[in-house]
Design a protein around this motif. Structure first.
Motif, PDB file in Angstrom:
ATOM      1  N   GLU A  80       0.872  -1.177   0.000  1.00 38.69           N
ATOM      2  CA  GLU A  80       0.000   0.000   0.000  1.00 38.69           C
ATOM      3  C   GLU A  80       0.901   1.217   0.000  1.00 38.69           C
ATOM      4  OE1 GLU A  80      -2.668  -0.388   3.337  1.00 38.69           O
ATOM      5  OE2 GLU A  80      -3.651  -2.140   2.471  1.00 38.69           O
ATOM      6  N   GLN A  81       0.656   2.132  -0.934  1.00 39.75           N
ATOM      7  CA  GLN A  81       1.449   3.358  -1.081  1.00 39.75           C
ATOM      8  C   GLN A  81       2.945   3.057  -1.137  1.00 39.75           C
ATOM      9  OE1 GLN A  81      -0.267   5.206   2.286  1.00 39.75           O
ATOM     10  NE2 GLN A  81      -2.033   5.959   1.151  1.00 39.75           N
ATOM     11  N   GLY A  82       3.285   1.992  -1.879  1.00 45.02           N
ATOM     12  CA  GLY A  82       4.682   1.659  -2.102  1.00 45.02           C
ATOM     13  C   GLY A  82       5.374   0.930  -0.964  1.00 45.02           C
ATOM     14  N   LYS A  83       4.620   0.574   0.081  1.00 42.03           N
ATOM     15  CA  LYS A  83       5.236  -0.106   1.228  1.00 42.03           C
ATOM     16  C   LYS A  83       4.614  -1.485   1.417  1.00 42.03           C
ATOM     17  CE  LYS A  83       6.463   3.995   3.929  1.00 42.03           C
ATOM     18  NZ  LYS A  83       6.469   4.866   2.776  1.00 42.03           N
ATOM     19  N   LEU A  84       5.468  -2.448   1.776  1.00 45.33           N
ATOM     20  CA  LEU A  84       4.991  -3.792   2.085  1.00 45.33           C
ATOM     21  C   LEU A  84       4.265  -3.730   3.425  1.00 45.33           C
ATOM     22  CD1 LEU A  84       4.895  -6.842   1.581  1.00 45.33           C
ATOM     23  CD2 LEU A  84       7.144  -6.992   2.675  1.00 45.33           C
ATOM     24  N   VAL A  85       2.974  -4.085   3.450  1.00 47.17           N
ATOM     25  CA  VAL A  85       2.196  -3.979   4.684  1.00 47.17           C
ATOM     26  C   VAL A  85       1.789  -5.332   5.267  1.00 47.17           C
ATOM     27  CG1 VAL A  85       1.369  -1.631   4.293  1.00 47.17           C
ATOM     28  CG2 VAL A  85       0.058  -3.558   3.388  1.00 47.17           C
ATOM     29  N   ARG A  86       1.617  -6.351   4.404  1.00 50.90           N
ATOM     30  CA  ARG A  86       1.235  -7.674   4.899  1.00 50.90           C
ATOM     31  C   ARG A  86       1.793  -8.734   3.958  1.00 50.90           C
ATOM     32  NH1 ARG A  86      -2.801  -4.424   5.766  1.00 50.90           N
ATOM     33  NH2 ARG A  86      -3.927  -4.736   3.840  1.00 50.90           N
ATOM     34  N   GLN A  87       2.033  -9.911   4.522  1.00 46.74           N
ATOM     35  CA  GLN A  87       2.452 -11.016   3.674  1.00 46.74           C
ATOM     36  C   GLN A  87       2.040 -12.338   4.285  1.00 46.74           C
ATOM     37  OE1 GLN A  87       6.624  -9.671   3.823  1.00 46.74           O
ATOM     38  NE2 GLN A  87       7.129 -11.772   4.320  1.00 46.74           N
ATOM     39  N   ALA A  88       1.924 -13.351   3.434  1.00 42.22           N
ATOM     40  CA  ALA A  88       1.536 -14.682   3.874  1.00 42.22           C
ATOM     41  C   ALA A  88       2.196 -15.695   2.947  1.00 42.22           C
ATOM     42  CB  ALA A  88       0.018 -14.831   3.826  1.00 42.22           C
ATOM     43  N   VAL A  89       2.492 -16.866   3.497  1.00 44.13           N
ATOM     44  CA  VAL A  89       3.143 -17.916   2.718  1.00 44.13           C
ATOM     45  C   VAL A  89       2.245 -19.142   2.690  1.00 44.13           C
ATOM     46  CG1 VAL A  89       5.152 -19.443   2.595  1.00 44.13           C
ATOM     47  CG2 VAL A  89       5.441 -17.070   3.296  1.00 44.13           C
ATOM     48  N   GLY A  90       2.181 -19.783   1.522  1.00 40.95           N
ATOM     49  CA  GLY A  90       1.434 -21.024   1.383  1.00 40.95           C
ATOM     50  C   GLY A  90       0.100 -20.818   0.680  1.00 40.95           C
ATOM     51  N   ALA A  91      -0.407 -21.914   0.118  1.00 37.47           N
ATOM     52  CA  ALA A  91      -1.713 -21.870  -0.542  1.00 37.47           C
ATOM     53  C   ALA A  91      -2.775 -21.614   0.516  1.00 37.47           C
ATOM     54  CB  ALA A  91      -1.977 -23.188  -1.260  1.00 37.47           C
ATOM     55  N   ARG A  92      -3.784 -20.846   0.148  1.00 33.97           N
ATOM     56  CA  ARG A  92      -4.834 -20.514   1.103  1.00 33.97           C
ATOM     57  C   ARG A  92      -6.149 -20.329   0.353  1.00 33.97           C
ATOM     58  NH1 ARG A  92      -2.928 -17.179   4.623  1.00 33.97           N
ATOM     59  NH2 ARG A  92      -0.983 -18.216   4.341  1.00 33.97           N
ATOM     60  N   PRO A  93      -7.264 -20.469   1.072  1.00 27.81           N
ATOM     61  CA  PRO A  93      -8.566 -20.272   0.427  1.00 27.81           C
ATOM     62  C   PRO A  93      -8.790 -18.798   0.081  1.00 27.81           C
ATOM     63  CG  PRO A  93      -8.857 -20.687   2.774  1.00 27.81           C
ATOM     64  CD  PRO A  93      -7.396 -20.867   2.472  1.00 27.81           C
ATOM     65  N   LYS A  94      -9.721 -18.588  -0.806  1.00 23.52           N
ATOM     66  CA  LYS A  94     -10.013 -17.225  -1.276  1.00 23.52           C
ATOM     67  C   LYS A  94     -10.335 -16.274  -0.135  1.00 23.52           C
ATOM     68  CE  LYS A  94     -13.093 -14.918  -4.505  1.00 23.52           C
ATOM     69  NZ  LYS A  94     -14.193 -15.162  -5.436  1.00 23.52           N
ATOM     70  N   ALA A  95     -11.102 -16.737   0.843  1.00 21.84           N
ATOM     71  CA  ALA A  95     -11.475 -15.877   1.974  1.00 21.84           C
ATOM     72  C   ALA A  95     -10.232 -15.364   2.689  1.00 21.84           C
ATOM     73  CB  ALA A  95     -12.370 -16.649   2.948  1.00 21.84           C
ATOM     74  N   SER A  96      -9.240 -16.215   2.790  1.00 17.33           N
ATOM     75  CA  SER A  96      -7.988 -15.829   3.458  1.00 17.33           C
ATOM     76  C   SER A  96      -7.207 -14.813   2.631  1.00 17.33           C
ATOM     77  CB  SER A  96      -7.161 -17.093   3.703  1.00 17.33           C
ATOM     78  OG  SER A  96      -5.935 -16.757   4.304  1.00 17.33           O
ATOM     79  N   VAL A  97      -7.238 -14.969   1.303  1.00 17.42           N
ATOM     80  CA  VAL A  97      -6.574 -13.991   0.420  1.00 17.42           C
ATOM     81  C   VAL A  97      -7.270 -12.637   0.539  1.00 17.42           C
ATOM     82  CG1 VAL A  97      -6.008 -13.411  -1.972  1.00 17.42           C
ATOM     83  CG2 VAL A  97      -5.782 -15.782  -1.188  1.00 17.42           C
ATOM     84  N   LEU A  98      -8.592 -12.644   0.547  1.00 18.33           N
ATOM     85  CA  LEU A  98      -9.352 -11.389   0.668  1.00 18.33           C
ATOM     86  C   LEU A  98      -9.091 -10.743   2.022  1.00 18.33           C
ATOM     87  CD1 LEU A  98     -12.700 -12.497  -0.997  1.00 18.33           C
ATOM     88  CD2 LEU A  98     -11.006 -10.906  -1.931  1.00 18.33           C
ATOM     89  N   GLU A  99      -8.975 -11.569   3.063  1.00 17.77           N
ATOM     90  CA  GLU A  99      -8.684 -11.053   4.411  1.00 17.77           C
ATOM     91  C   GLU A  99      -7.316 -10.375   4.445  1.00 17.77           C
ATOM     92  OE1 GLU A  99      -7.903 -13.290   8.517  1.00 17.77           O
ATOM     93  OE2 GLU A  99      -9.863 -13.757   7.650  1.00 17.77           O
ATOM     94  N   LEU A 100      -6.362 -10.953   3.726  1.00 20.46           N
ATOM     95  CA  LEU A 100      -5.011 -10.393   3.645  1.00 20.46           C
ATOM     96  C   LEU A 100      -5.060  -8.990   3.044  1.00 20.46           C
ATOM     97  CD1 LEU A 100      -2.028 -11.267   4.138  1.00 20.46           C
ATOM     98  CD2 LEU A 100      -1.967 -11.975   1.748  1.00 20.46           C
ATOM     99  N   LEU A 101      -5.984  -8.775   2.127  1.00 16.42           N
ATOM    100  CA  LEU A 101      -6.131  -7.452   1.502  1.00 16.42           C
ATOM    101  C   LEU A 101      -6.747  -6.432   2.455  1.00 16.42           C
ATOM    102  CD1 LEU A 101      -7.315  -8.499  -2.033  1.00 16.42           C
ATOM    103  CD2 LEU A 101      -5.154  -7.389  -1.453  1.00 16.42           C
ATOM    104  N   GLY A 102      -7.410  -6.908   3.501  1.00 15.69           N
ATOM    105  CA  GLY A 102      -7.976  -6.008   4.495  1.00 15.69           C
ATOM    106  C   GLY A 102      -9.351  -5.507   4.135  1.00 15.69           C
TER     107      GLY A 102
END
Length: 102
Positions: A80-102
């Protein structure tokens, strides 16, 4: 929105200078969990027009993988705005990917 292929050449423009949050998927063609996650990332790209989605092939872009300390794939990084704010490793369900986006 279509998924953008991210390279070291376009990283600054596509990720660091993006007005929208950016979800990056670090992957490789030989990685089974990456192949499982890829359609999920594609779906998120289609549905979330407020987010830019990019994919980084770690075999073709080892400098980018190294820069972010990618040791395991698939790895999802959110900028966000050029800065790394969150990260996750490994396959995950769509809900988890959307959660990562906030």
């Amino acid at each position: 929105m279509a998924v953008v292929t991210i390279t070291k050449e376009n990283f600054e423009q596509e990720v660091l200078q993006s007005a929208k949050p950016v979800l990056l998927d670090f992957w490789a063609s030989w990685c089974g969990p990456c192949r499982m996650l890829s359609p999920v990332v594609d779906e998120v790209a289609e549905e979330r027009t407020d987010v830019k989605v990019g994919k980084v092939n770690v075999d073709e872009q080892p400098e980018l993988a190294g820069e972010f300390g990618i040791m395991s794939i698939p790895a999802l990084l959110v900028f966000e705005q050029g800065k790394l704010v969150r990260q996750a490793v490994g396959a995950r369900p769509k809900a988890s990917v959307l959660e990562l986006l906030g």
